[in-house]
Write an enzyme that holds these catalytic residues in place. Structure first.
Site, PDB file in Angstrom:
ATOM      1  N   ARG A 122       1.229  -1.340  -0.267  1.00 34.10           N
ATOM      2  CA  ARG A 122       0.389  -0.041  -0.238  1.00 34.10           C
ATOM      3  C   ARG A 122       1.017   1.854  -0.238  1.00 34.10           C
ATOM      4  O   ARG A 122       1.335   1.478   0.652  1.00 34.10           O
ATOM      5  CB  ARG A 122      -0.871   0.262   1.406  1.00 34.10           C
ATOM      6  CG  ARG A 122      -2.211   0.723   1.377  1.00 34.10           C
ATOM      7  CD  ARG A 122      -2.475   1.033   2.591  1.00 34.10           C
ATOM      8  NE  ARG A 122      -3.469  -0.850   2.522  1.00 34.10           N
ATOM      9  CZ  ARG A 122      -4.355  -1.101   3.294  1.00 34.10           C
ATOM     10  NH1 ARG A 122      -3.798  -0.267   4.849  1.00 34.10           N
ATOM     11  NH2 ARG A 122      -4.862  -1.976   3.576  1.00 34.10           N
TER      12      ARG A 122
ATOM     13  N   ARG B  40      -1.301   6.260   9.259  1.00 30.65           N
ATOM     14  CA  ARG B  40      -1.895   5.832   8.413  1.00 30.65           C
ATOM     15  C   ARG B  40      -2.468   7.263   6.811  1.00 30.65           C
ATOM     16  O   ARG B  40      -1.904   8.300   7.833  1.00 30.65           O
ATOM     17  CB  ARG B  40      -2.735   5.118   8.088  1.00 30.65           C
ATOM     18  CG  ARG B  40      -2.657   3.431   9.014  1.00 30.65           C
ATOM     19  CD  ARG B  40      -3.350   2.451   8.547  1.00 30.65           C
ATOM     20  NE  ARG B  40      -2.952   1.169   9.704  1.00 30.65           N
ATOM     21  CZ  ARG B  40      -3.231  -0.255   9.596  1.00 30.65           C
ATOM     22  NH1 ARG B  40      -4.109  -0.793   8.875  1.00 30.65           N
ATOM     23  NH2 ARG B  40      -3.536  -1.049  10.086  1.00 30.65           N
TER      24      ARG B  40
ATOM     25  N   LYS C  29      -3.708   0.881  15.053  1.00 25.83           N
ATOM     26  CA  LYS C  29      -3.523   1.471  13.838  1.00 25.83           C
ATOM     27  C   LYS C  29      -4.079   3.136  14.276  1.00 25.83           C
ATOM     28  O   LYS C  29      -4.997   3.022  15.235  1.00 25.83           O
ATOM     29  CB  LYS C  29      -4.427   0.944  12.587  1.00 25.83           C
ATOM     30  CG  LYS C  29      -6.182   0.837  12.655  1.00 25.83           C
ATOM     31  CD  LYS C  29      -5.893   0.530  11.447  1.00 25.83           C
ATOM     32  CE  LYS C  29      -7.505  -0.661  11.530  1.00 25.83           C
ATOM     33  NZ  LYS C  29      -7.954  -1.337  10.726  1.00 25.83           N
TER      34      LYS C  29
ATOM     35  N   LYS D 298      -6.608   6.741  12.358  1.00 25.67           N
ATOM     36  CA  LYS D 298      -6.645   6.867  10.755  1.00 25.67           C
ATOM     37  C   LYS D 298      -7.261   8.623  10.953  1.00 25.67           C
ATOM     38  O   LYS D 298      -7.714   9.197  12.062  1.00 25.67           O
ATOM     39  CB  LYS D 298      -7.544   6.231  10.389  1.00 25.67           C
ATOM     40  CG  LYS D 298      -6.860   4.824  10.024  1.00 25.67           C
ATOM     41  CD  LYS D 298      -8.342   3.985   9.432  1.00 25.67           C
ATOM     42  CE  LYS D 298      -7.807   2.425   8.912  1.00 25.67           C
ATOM     43  NZ  LYS D 298      -9.286   2.150   8.526  1.00 25.67           N
TER      44      LYS D 298
ATOM     45  N   CYS E  80     -14.384  -3.947   0.318  1.00 25.59           N
ATOM     46  CA  CYS E  80     -13.236  -4.451   0.283  1.00 25.59           C
ATOM     47  C   CYS E  80     -12.356  -4.933  -0.583  1.00 25.59           C
ATOM     48  O   CYS E  80     -13.663  -6.069  -1.329  1.00 25.59           O
ATOM     49  CB  CYS E  80     -13.017  -3.898   1.961  1.00 25.59           C
ATOM     50  SG  CYS E  80     -13.888  -6.001   2.267  1.00 25.59           S
TER      51      CYS E  80
ATOM     52  N   CYS F  88      -7.101 -11.107   0.640  1.00 24.83           N
ATOM     53  CA  CYS F  88      -7.575 -10.491   1.495  1.00 24.83           C
ATOM     54  C   CYS F  88      -6.627 -12.377   3.510  1.00 24.83           C
ATOM     55  O   CYS F  88      -8.204 -12.421   2.907  1.00 24.83           O
ATOM     56  CB  CYS F  88      -8.200  -9.952   2.259  1.00 24.83           C
ATOM     57  SG  CYS F  88      -8.277  -9.073   4.017  1.00 24.83           S
TER      58      CYS F  88
ATOM     59  N   CYS G  68     -14.958  -9.177   5.925  1.00 31.73           N
ATOM     60  CA  CYS G  68     -14.835  -9.504   7.472  1.00 31.73           C
ATOM     61  C   CYS G  68     -15.614  -8.430   8.340  1.00 31.73           C
ATOM     62  O   CYS G  68     -15.444  -7.239   7.053  1.00 31.73           O
ATOM     63  CB  CYS G  68     -13.441  -9.622   7.372  1.00 31.73           C
ATOM     64  SG  CYS G  68     -12.132  -8.292   7.719  1.00 31.73           S
TER      65      CYS G  68
ATOM     66  N   CYS H  72     -12.964  -2.092   6.395  1.00 28.53           N
ATOM     67  CA  CYS H  72     -12.388  -1.509   5.908  1.00 28.53           C
ATOM     68  C   CYS H  72     -13.453  -0.180   4.582  1.00 28.53           C
ATOM     69  O   CYS H  72     -12.551   0.929   4.447  1.00 28.53           O
ATOM     70  CB  CYS H  72     -11.407  -1.888   4.432  1.00 28.53           C
ATOM     71  SG  CYS H  72      -9.860  -3.160   5.891  1.00 28.53           S
TER      72      CYS H  72
END
Length: 1452
Positions: free
Chosen positions: A950, A1019, A1084, A1086, A1305, A1311, A1350, A1354
């Site tokens: 990414r 991120r 994470k 964001k 996603c 994935c 899932c 995302c």
């Protein structure tokens, strides 16, 4: 084509009566009605062996290979010349076997009658009921007489009614003794006038014609066998069954015999009709017995419109029979063609009689319209999926393309027009005519009297005759000149006569894999050996998963290998659903090659209804497993000294490289003087001594441990790693109690190995998907199930216990309750069935318990120690602390770990588990291709490891040269595509380990990087795209870049590992992370920047959000700051939930970066590092309280945030189409479904964007909804950009508002967290839902629909109006009630739905929305107001009132 009642009834009889069925498949576009009928019968009673032979395959060979000692073989087919011609070579051998050929015809018997002269019996049925009864008769006849029976029957209509006979009665009927027929005493010449089933003929009381010669005894014996079978059939069905039926006038002067589907339900004066249903054997005396003496004229009408011989079959029989009658009583016999049923009236018969009287006896008459007229009206059809390849040919060659065996030729030239033999002959003819054209032009050039202009044109054409463009252009000019100027030379006339051959064309023969069964008979050999400039495209449609279900005796030849062995043939193997660019390259090279070219194209599908997603999966399986390698072989390169063979399959390349690496390693070891590193040799003695000492100590310790303690083997099956941790902890505790323990995956052992196990075995398993065992235990489960099914008990010595881990709330519906801990429960039962002895009761760990699975585990574990007799041993050693991400981070030396060493390890395609956690900080995720995971496991090789990369690109803006670099990286290092993510950046998939460094180096050369694109850091920072607000976009974009730079990790590990920037010798300089420290963040982080009124970045779904506030001049004044948003959830774990951010206050632009930093620092110091599932900022705020959190942030800032300022959002979808900014530059927002940049048939988006990037002088903006804005286009550049957008169909915005508002996603196949499909499935679901919207007038009304594979979220599903979150393949959580502009979360409406349930729920809901919505009311607001779902007030209340409201509650 679905089975008609006639086909269904015949298929049923064949299925019940036969031991073997061979079904010939029709062309793919029609589908096999017999196959469909057999599939419907599958599972009913004892099934026969069923073999499907593709069109063009040799069915005769299949029958002969599989006849064995069968009592009856049935062959089923839609009759065609191609199918029946392949039976003819075997018919003499087949005729003496018990076979019934059930051949369905459609108003034309021309093809089936070629079998009549060689088959002992030939029956014909005109109705569905007659087809049923004759099928019974034929089956008994073939079985008893051990001879072949041809049963031709008309396909019929769907409305026909058939009276069936029960299966038990059919089997008795087949086995009963032969009946004695009433006519058995008749003389051998068969003068009896009665019928086989004893029903007297209505004309039997009148005088009949008599034969002067006795019948052939063999024919009479066959006829008597037919009569006996017919009597048995009549006794079974209680319906008459006659070889011929006569009706009409009782004293006729004209007798009309019909062979075919006549169905005359009218009377004509002095005319009688005979409908024939037995063609062979029909002794002459029996035929004459049907003809009253009053008859003076016989007309024989046969439904054979394409019969090419002079005399028709029944006509010959009747003429031969009539020849035995005395001359003065002999009637005139005339032949005719019977038309299609329903086109004949009584007046037409009267006209026929007039024509017969007025015409010579040799004239062939016609009654009704012919079936060939209907055939001529049939339009050509290319199967839907195969158009993927034909479209590519059309796209590449346009006017030059000539498909020599096109289906469009069938109407004018018959079915043989599609065969390779026909096509080869046609090409030979065309090439010969072109050679004549070249000679004529040369002859005209030699003529001195032609004009200099014409001479110049002809000379240029001779030089450029093989040039695609020039030959056509010059040819047009030559024709124009010759037609305008009179050239008195015969060569000029010949050139005009052959003008069609002036352009150079690309000739293609398109065929199926059926041609590869017999290279000689199919004509393929002749094409390959011809040496002519011919291109052959062979489409193989056999799915990879069905490759072993074909007839084992019919071996498909490797056409590619065969052609390569010829030495002068271009060969390529391609798959459009694997590599579109490779298909293009191969086809262009094939066309360029001067000689035969064979392109083998893979397109695995079962029917036209096969979903593109299934074709994609099957293609990936075949290509990645090496079953269908992608390659190109160009022998012309060999003559140039180049390598003629190019392997294009990455998966095969990697396996080959691994093999070569192993070979190099082995060759190093066997050299006479191995080149061993000096540092290894110098300390060899000391190393050996130390190793021996340690080994001796370990052996001694193991010996002491194992003297008294029983061995314990712990086997686990785990996908997420939780069951693995439990298993390893149990093994460690066993060792601490003095047990000899081993721990391994369940699939690493076999049932046979367990049968020899002397000690105790403990199993720990979790659940995957819908009650399935985890990936590393499935092979064991399958084996155990198979052994249990055989009733064997090999585990009589096994002493075992099972601990199962699951979630009782994961499948909340009562009917799904059995999925809870299903693998563990099944394993517990199965081991006992196999003879095992349970030492402790099944342990159940439930995520819903207070301590999760630990609650059940604490009850179960003591039972194990008690059973092993070690429960009284006190364990004093402290258990080692489990290694977590926090340990990995702090021990990584600022994100270095052992990544460098892992990259150099060529023995595996993977990195170590700890390194895969660290590579996330570098923008890299390790994955494997899950489509082929099971396949590779079955092959005994490691998963197809690959990596996702990414890019970090704050604000989502890139330059054209950067776009071109990303495009190139996808081709050179990835899978040929790349993804626009929901975080406004590029994502590459399918990058293998040895391509990681080159990929990241190339990304950095483009002045981009991947650092902090993933991992426990800040991120990629999002920024609203706002194409019309140029000045404001520039300001917020700069702010997004500043925030990203401010929060970027400072480690130099990234540059050392990926860009070869070496560390300073002796560690003179130490890394330091001033913001993150050595532990980095708990989870994470964001950040997003939005510009009202558009919330295209879903600002509330981020940890930190900045809502731009604009002053009166339109300049950026500052931001309202939000904190605490986040999407991730764990299914069934109510400690996890989505949350939208709270507004903290206002800050000016200069304070923005500092505010983001301080919020992150509070999270760094207060986040939950003990439980990653509760580590995000949203949980920190809820735990601390918003006021306390805000005060901590302001304490670090040193000043309070200002009160929030007013703002308004009204949407979060993109503004598609053209916009002009304040600076006069133009922007076009184009739709890229789910952000996948790729080339596919009819959608060359990747190529189109590449061409735009080559000429564009502005920028590209990526949106958080996965679309692209071609931005900052100067007015002068508009025409060329618009042309390119139109050329590549990138300007097509003619989509429903639902589709334009959808997002997904990646999910499968890459994935590792995906539980269900997402990106590949959502477009298919949208197809169906948008039809519902269109039916209710909502095509242009946006409904925000999102899907993820899932619960990690995302694609930000929890703020969509309607969302689907994957739980298992085909099963989704359904959520409703999100805010249209992301201001409110949705709520769970149904906890498990599949597609039929989704459509059943949405159809009435959308209809009601269309009828009852208020002005301006959005779908998410409506479902709350209408009472379907409760609103979600906060993250903590997300689970409250889930499952619907009132009458719409799931329980209701």
């Amino acid at each position: 084509m679905s089975p008609t009642p006639a086909i269904a009834s015949v298929a049923r009889i064949a299925y019940v009566t036969s031991d073997v069925i061979v079904n010939s498949q029709p062309p793919r576009q029609n589908g096999s009605p017999f196959a469909e009928a057999f599939a419907a019968l599958d599972g009913s009673g004892s099934a026969p062996d069923l073999f499907h032979v593709p069109l063009g395959g040799d069915a005769g060979s299949t029958i002969l290979h599989n006849k064995r000692s069968s009592n009856l073989v049935s062959f089923t087919a839609l009759a065609s010349s191609q199918v029946l011609a392949r039976l003819v070579p075997h018919i003499s051998e087949l005729s003496s076997l018990p076979i019934v050929f059930h051949l369905a015809v459609q108003d034309d018997l021309s093809d089936v009658l070629i079998l009549r002269s060689t088959a002992p019996y030939f029956l014909l049925s005109s109705t569905a009921q007659q087809a049923h009864d004759n099928a019974l008769l034929a089956s008994r006849l073939a079985r008893r007489e051990r001879k072949a029976v041809v049963h031709a029957f008309h396909v019929g209509e769907q409305g026909e009614v058939v009276g069936d006979v029960g299966e038990d009665k059919i089997l008795s009927f087949l086995l009963e003794e032969r009946r004695v027929t009433p006519g058995a005493h008749a003389p051998s010449n068969g003068h009896a006038a009665g019928h086989a089933n004893g029903h007297p003929n209505v004309h039997g009381t009148h005088e009949k014609l008599e034969a002067s010669l006795p019948d052939d005894p063999a024919s009479v014996d066959l006829f008597r066998s037919y009569e006996a079978a017919a009597w048995s059939t009549v006794a079974l069905t209680r319906r008459p069954l006659r070889p011929a039926v006569i009706h009409g006038a009782s004293h006729p002067e004209t007798l009309v015999f019909t062979l075919g589907r006549a169905g005359f339900d009218f009377d004509v004066d002095h005319v009688a009709f005979v409908d024939v249903s037995l063609l062979t054997p029909f002794p002459p005396s029996r035929l004459l017995a049907l003809i009253p003496s009053s008859v003076t004229r016989i007309i024989v009408l046969e439904q054979v419109p394409r019969w090419t011989m002079k005399f028709t079959p029944l006509y010959l029989d009747i003429v031969s029979a009539v020849q035995q009658v005395d001359v003065q009583h002999r009637p005139i016999v005339q032949s005719g063609i019977l038309g299609v049923k329903g086109t004949v009236k009584s007046t037409d018969v009267a006209k026929l009689l007039q024509q017969a009287t007025a015409s010579p006896a040799s004239t062939r008459l016609q009654l009704g319209s012919s079936a060939t007229e209907a055939l001529a009206a049939v339009s050509s059809h290319v199967p839907k999926h195969e158009s993927s390849y034909t479209k590519i040919l059309s796209h590449l060659f346009d006017q030059r393309l000539e498909i020599v065996n096109s289906p469009s030729l069938v109407a004018s030239q018959g079915e043989l027009a599609t065969s390779p033999e026909f096509a080869l002959g046609r090409i030979r003819g065309e090439l010969e005519q072109r050679a004549q054209l070249v000679n004529a032009i040369q002859e005209l050039l030699d003529e001195g009297s032609i004009s200099s202009e014409l001479h110049s044109l002809l000379s240029k054409w001779v030089v450029a005759k093989d040039d695609p463009a020039k030959s056509r252009q010059l040819g047009d000019e030559i024709v124009q000149t010759l037609e305008s100027v009179n050239v008195p030379h015969p060569a000029a006339d010949q050139i005009l006569a052959l003008k069609a051959h002036l352009p150079s064309v690309s000739r293609w023969i398109i065929g199926s894999d059926a041609w590869s069964y017999d290279l000689g008979a199919s004509g393929l050999h002749h094409t390959i050996a011809s040496g002519l400039n011919i291109n052959v495209l062979i489409i193989d449609t056999v799915p990879y998963s069905s490759r072993n279900t074909a007839d084992p005796h019919r071996r498909k030849q490797d056409v590619g290998l065969y052609a390569m062995n010829h030495g002068d043939v271009f060969v390529a193997s391609v798959a459009v659903y694997s590599s579109y660019s490779q298909v293009l390259q191969a086809i262009v090279e094939a066309d360029r090659f001067n000689g035969p070219s064979v392109v083998l194209a893979y397109l695995p599908y079962v029917s036209e209804d096969s979903a593109a997603l299934e074709i994609l999966k099957e293609t990936k399986l075949a290509v990645d497993a090496g079953y269908w390698p992608l390659y190109r072989w160009d022998p012309s390169k060999e003559r140039q000294g180049k390598e003629p063979f190019v392997l294009d399959s990455d998966a095969v390349k990697n396996d080959l490289q691994a093999f070569l690496d192993r070979q190099n390693h082995l060759s190093q070891l066997v050299r006479s003087k191995p080149q061993l590193a000096t540092e290894l040799v110098s300390s060899l003695g000391e190393n050996v001594k130390e190793a021996r000492r340690k080994r001796a100590q370990k052996a001694y310790d193991d010996l002491l441990t194992a003297i008294d303690a029983p061995p314990l083997l712990v086997l686990y099956a785990s996908d997420s790693g939780r069951a693995e941790k439990v298993a390893k902890r149990l093994a460690a505790r066993g060792k601490a109690r003095g047990l000899s323990t081993n721990v391994a995956t369940l699939d690493s052992t076999t049932v046979d190995a367990l049968a020899q196990e002397e000690g105790y075995v403990v199993f720990v398993t979790s659940v995957a998907g819908q009650g399935e065992p985890p990936q590393n235990g499935r092979m064991f489960f399958k084996t155990a199930n198979a052994i249990a099914a055989r009733g064997e008990t090999p585990l009589s010595k096994l002493r075992f216990s099972v601990f199962a881990m699951g979630d009782s709330h994961y499948w909340p519906r009562p009917e799904d309750a059995h999925y809870y801990n299903k693998p563990g429960k099944d394993l517990n039962t199965r081991l006992e069935q196999l003879g095992g002895e349970r030492i402790a009761a099944l342990g159940l760990g439930d995520d819903q318990d207070a301590d999760g699975p630990e609650t059940g585990y604490k009850i179960w574990e003591p039972l194990i120690w008690k059973a092993l007799g070690v429960d009284s041993i006190a364990v004093t050693e402290a258990e080692p602390e489990p290694i977590t991400n926090e340990h990995i981070k702090v021990a990584s030396n600022y994100l270095r770990g052992t990544i460098v060493e892992g990259l150099e390890d060529t023995t595996t395609g993977a990195l170590s588990a700890s390194d895969t956690q660290l590579t996330k900080f570098h923008g890299i995720y390790q994955q494997d291709d899950r489509d082929i995971r099971d396949e590779r496991e079955a092959q005994g090789v490691e998963p197809a490891f690959q990596f996702m990369i990414r890019v970090r690109m704050p604000g989502g803006v890139c330059l054209p040269n950067q776009w071109l670099q990303m495009d190139q990286i996808a081709d050179e290092h990835g899978n040929g595509t790349f993804k626009i993510t929901t975080r406004q950046t590029f994502q590459f998939h399918g990058v293998i380990k040895r391509h990681l460094k080159p990929s990241i180096k190339d990304i950095n050369r483009a002045l981009l990087d991947t650092l902090a694109a993933c991992g426990d850091v800040n991120r990629n920072v999002l920024c609203s795209a706002i194409p019309s607000l140029s000045k404001l976009h520039a300001q917020v974009y700069q702010f997004a870049k500043d925030v990203s730079a401010r929060l970027l990790p400072r480690t130099t590990a990234y540059h050392e590992i990926w860009l070869d920037k070496k560390m300073v010798a002796g560690d003179a300089l130490k890394d330091v992370e001033p913001l993150y420290g050595e532990f980095y963040l708990p989870r994470k982080f964001k950040v997003a920047v939005s510009v009202p009124p558009t919330n295209d970045v879903d600002v509330f779904a981020n940890d930190v959000g900045f809502i731009a506030i604009v002053d009166s001049k339109g300049d950026l004044a500052g931001f309202n700051v939000t904190a605490g948003g986040g999407m991730g959830v764990t299914h069934g774990n109510k400690k996890t939930y989505p949350r939208i951010g709270d507004v903290l206050g206002f800050c000016n632009v200069e304070q923005g970066c500092e505010v983001a930093e301080k919020i992150m620092l509070v999270q760094r110091d207060n986040g939950n590092r003990a439980d990653r599932k509760n580590a995000r900022l949203k949980y920190t705020i809820d735990r601390m309280g918003l006021d306390k959190f805000k005060s901590e942030v302001e304490k670090l800032l040193g000043y309070p945030l200002q009160p929030a300022r007013p703002y308004t959002f009204h949407r979060n979808v993109d503004d598609f189409g053209w916009h002009t900014g304040e600076d006069g530059k133009h922007h076009f927002t184009l739709f890229i479904e789910n952000g996948r940049i790729q080339d596919e048939p009819g959608k060359d988006f990747k190529a189109g964007l590449r061409e735009i990037a080559k000429v564009h002088k502005g920028t590209f903006r990526l949106t958080a909804n996965q679309h692209i804005i071609v931005s900052d286009i100067p007015t002068a550049e508009l025409p060329i950009i618009k042309d390119l957008l139109a050329q590549y169909k990138l300007d097509n915005l003619n989509h429903s508002a639902l589709r334009l508002s959808s997002s997904a996603c990646v999910a499968f196949p890459t994935c590792g967290l995906a539980m269900a499909e997402s990106e590949r499935y959502l477009p298919l679901l949208v197809d169906k839902v948008e039809k519902i919207c269109e039916e209710n007038g909502l095509r242009n009304d946006s409904i925000v629909m999102r899907m993820t594979g899932c619960p990690n979220g995302c694609a930000r599903p929890y703020v969509a109006e309607v969302a689907f979150v994957g739980k298992a393949p085909g099963q989704y959580l359904m959520l409703l009630g999100g805010g249209f502009y992301g201001q409110r979360m949705n709520k769970i409406y149904r906890e498990s739905v599949s597609e039929p349930e989704i459509l059943a729920i949405l159809k009435p809901m959308i209809k009601r929305y269309a009828l009852e919505r208020l002005e301006g009311e959005h779908f998410g607001d409506f479902v709350i107001r209408a009472g379907y779902i409760a609103p979600t007030e906060s993250g903590k209340t997300w689970y409250d009132r889930l499952g619907g409201e009132g009458e719409y509650r799931e329980a209701a």
